[in-house]
Design an enzyme around this catalytic site. Structure first.
Site, PDB file in Angstrom:
ATOM      1  N   TYR A   1      33.362  36.142  43.462  1.00 12.16           N
ATOM      2  CA  TYR A   1      34.556  37.426  43.517  1.00 12.16           C
ATOM      3  C   TYR A   1      35.425  38.434  42.449  1.00 12.16           C
ATOM      4  CZ  TYR A   1      36.678  40.234  47.241  1.00 12.16           C
ATOM      5  OH  TYR A   1      37.296  41.426  47.939  1.00 12.16           O
TER       6      TYR A   1
ATOM      7  N   SER B   1      39.150  46.181  44.757  1.00 14.63           N
ATOM      8  CA  SER B   1      39.512  45.045  45.423  1.00 14.63           C
ATOM      9  C   SER B   1      40.582  44.611  44.320  1.00 14.63           C
ATOM     10  CB  SER B   1      39.196  43.989  45.287  1.00 14.63           C
ATOM     11  OG  SER B   1      40.108  42.461  45.742  1.00 14.63           O
TER      12      SER B   1
END
Length: 680
Positions: A570, A557
């Site tokens: 996360y 990501s």
């Protein structure tokens, strides 16, 4: 007389009916035909036509589009220009000049048989029972004993124009006959109607099968060797999964192959017989068989209880012996104008107590090769039950395997797709990014294993991509190593191994530091950091065992480098994944395994993560409506574009092509340009 539409319809129905039963013929084996009359649109007069299954078609799935359509007068006229058996291959080109209109699909080598035999309907099939008689040492005598004068014997002759003339002559001289046994090959039957032709075909097949059943030996493969007997199913399949990558590497020494595993009762019985080595050495007989299985299999001639490590230690010498034997076979028979040797690796590998591994350029070809060898086993069973299995000679096998017409057929095949022969294992692939990746890789020719926590959803997603020759769905909690190992074992049994691994499984909890619990942290890291580690570790074993290189791709990501708000668990996990890419790229490079990463921006559309609450949390963080989240992410990028699952899938595909053969340790931003996430 039946109309043209009825003639074609009846032919297709008969073909489908016969082809649906593997006892009658193999996949893509055999051919059927019908003769009839139509109006020639040029002259307005009646013209006799021949409709015959075209080259490469399959009877069980035949449609009218799969028929070749020829003018019967021109096919028969070819007998006047036939130059003799030494030049019969030249006649194949003549079929193009006998086509009616556009002619449908390409005529097969057996077209002459169908055109020259004086019957309105003709079936040429490769039934196990019929080939058992055809490959018996006393096949001609057995044919007389079983069928009397209703079915006659035709000595082996390679398919072609002369074989068509031979059968036509026999039929004219024996009006009572309904068909023939073709030595070493199969059967041909005929009838005045489509129903009669099918009835005669089935009568020959069933009569031969009944005779074998009533008169056959109880031990056609010899006495059962207890030390070669089948292992219990769990142990058998566990050993098969461990062996599969090594064996696939062997079969892929010259050309990359996809694998298939079979442990049916027929295979296990054959492997346990004391005639195993002798019969395997004789190879298959029917041309349709050995064109897909090679002239003989590679046999791992070791007792069932042999430990896997001992089997692995024996493989290099067995493989080299097989290759040397195949090269010698080629050298014994090759002429100056023979096609170059296509590869010396086995297409069939037999392991007593475990089963059969078959290989091909795609899953369907690998599976069908296995099915054909099972047919060959059934043929050997029948022949050895009644007599002695006596296939066509090695020289004749070579003439067909390296036939110029067969070479021309291979050259007509379309170029393989970019991911052909590759097996992809994609985690979290039942929805969102993973599903898009799986779809793109499958569309580019890969076999795909969709691994997901929800088995039903994984299987549904796989079914959307095609049959099990294209994709399978497996259950896997990536945070559980046993689950991961079981899923990869399923992949190895289904396709032979794994080449391309995509670590995509994930979830997300959007919370600030003080609201993030230890449970939140552990869950986030178990699924993505630990999960990626477990998948990569266990997949790397398979990739190394295969010796074929490979790719591991992490769907990381932009958050691995960008400090977004309220996202500690996360983003930290994504940073962990990002560094795994670098570490594994260094460690696995010596094995030809490339490890790269993709850094997407938030993918809202179609995302299971966003739909599961993450979208609402992120929208709340940014003070916007959840429905506007995709637009919000897009407007803050340099390109002003929203990232969707297919965008990420495109990047995965590109990274895994040969165009990036020298790239490893790379992170590719797929974020439409987020300056704060630029890599430094």
């Amino acid at each position: 007389m039946a109309t043209v539409n009825n003639t074609v319809e009846q032919l297709v129905q008969r073909s489908n009916s016969l082809g649906a039963d593997p006892r009658n013929t193999n996949y893509a084996g055999g051919n059927t035909s019908a003769k009839g009359t139509d109006i020639d649109p040029v002259t307005g007069e009646d013209v006799e036509l021949l409709w015959v299954k075209g080259s490469g078609g399959d009877l069980g799935t035949l449609t009218p589009e799969g028929l070749a359509v020829l003018r019967l007068d021109r096919v028969r006229a070819m007998t006047q220009t036939y130059p003799g058996v030494d030049r019969e291959d030249e006649m194949v080109a003549g079929f193009d000049y006998a086509l009616h209109g556009r002619g449908g699909t390409a005529p097969s080598i057996d077209t002459a048989m169908h055109g020259l035999v004086n019957a309105d309907h003709v079936d040429h099939l490769h039934p196990d029972s019929g080939i058992a008689i055809a490959t018996s040492a006393n096949g001609e005598e057995l044919t007389r004993k079983i069928f009397g004068d209703k079915v006659l014997w035709v000595p082996w002759r390679r398919p072609g124009f002369q074989l068509g003339l031979d059968i036509a002559e026999i039929k004219e001289a024996s009006p009572q006959a309904v068909g023939v046994i073709l030595g070493g090959h199969g059967i041909t039957a005929w009838g005045d109607t489509s129903a009669e032709s099918e009835t005669n075909s089935r009568w020959i097949i069933d009569t031969a099968a009944k005779y074998i059943e009533d008169h056959g030996s109880a031990e056609p493969f010899g006495a059962t060797r207890t030390d070669y007997a089948a292992l219990p199913e769990d142990e058998r399949r566990s050993k098969a999964a461990r062996l599969a990558p090594h064996l696939r590497g062997i079969a892929s020494h010259d050309h990359a192959m996809v694998g298939h595993f079979t442990d049916s009762d027929a295979v296990l019985e054959f492997l346990a017989g004391d005639k195993l080595s002798a019969l395997a050495e004789l190879g298959t007989s029917c041309p349709d068989h050995f064109l897909r299985t090679k002239v003989k299999p590679m046999v791992i001639d070791l007792p069932s209880e042999t430990p896997v490590d001992e089997i692995l230690a024996a493989l290099p010498a067995l493989h080299e012996s097989y290759r040397a034997d195949y090269r010698a076979y080629y050298d014994r028979h090759a002429a100056s104008d023979s096609p170059a040797m296509r590869g010396a690796d086995p297409a069939i590998i037999l392991v007593p107590g475990i089963g059969m591994f078959s290989y091909g350029a795609d899953k369907q070809t690998a599976r069908v090769a296995g099915e054909f060898y099972v047919n060959a086993i059934n043929v050997m069973r029948g022949a050895e039950s009644l007599s002695t299995y006596s296939p066509i000679s090695e020289a004749e096998k070579f003439r067909i395997e390296y036939w110029s017409l067969e070479e021309a057929k291979l050259r007509r095949k379309p170029a393989p797709r970019p991911m052909a022969t590759r097996v992809a294992f994609v985690t979290g692939a039942a929805s969102g990014i993973g599903k898009a990746i799986a779809a793109r890789l499958a569309a580019e020719g890969a076999c795909v294993v969709i691994a997901d926590l929800d088995l039903e959803k994984a299987q549904t997603a796989a079914a959307e991509l095609g049959t099990s020759d294209v994709a399978i769905g497996v259950a896997a909690d990536v945070s559980n190593e046993s689950d991961v190992q079981a899923a990869l074992a399923e992949a190895s049994l289904a396709f032979g191994g794994v080449d391309l691994v995509v670590n995509n499984a994930g979830l997300s909890l959007s919370k600030p530091l003080l609201e993030t619990s230890e449970k939140d942290w552990d869950l986030q890291h178990d699924v993505m950091a630990k999960g990626s580690f477990l998948v990569s570790k266990n997949a790397a074993r398979i990739l190394i065992d295969q010796g074929m290189g490979g790719d591991i791709v992490y769907i990381s990501s932009k958050n691995s480098v960008f400090a977004g708000p309220n996202n500690i668990a996360y983003s930290a996990t994504k940073a962990d994944q990002a560094h795994q890419v670098r570490l594994l790229a260094v460690e696995l490079g010596e094995h030809g395994i490339r490890v790269n990463g993709i850094n997407p921006d938030g993918v809202v559309r179609g995302s299971g993560i966003f739909a599961g609450g993450w979208g609402a949390q992120r929208a709340k963080t940014y003070g916007i409506d959840e429905k506007d989240l995709g637009k919000f992410y897009a407007q803050r990028t340099i390109l002003g574009r929203e990232v969707v699952p297919e965008t990420v899938a495109n990047a995965v595909f590109a990274l895994c092509t040969s165009d990036f053969s020298h790239t490893t340790g790379l992170h590719v931003p797929v974020d439409a340009g987020v300056a704060a996430a630029f890599l430094r």
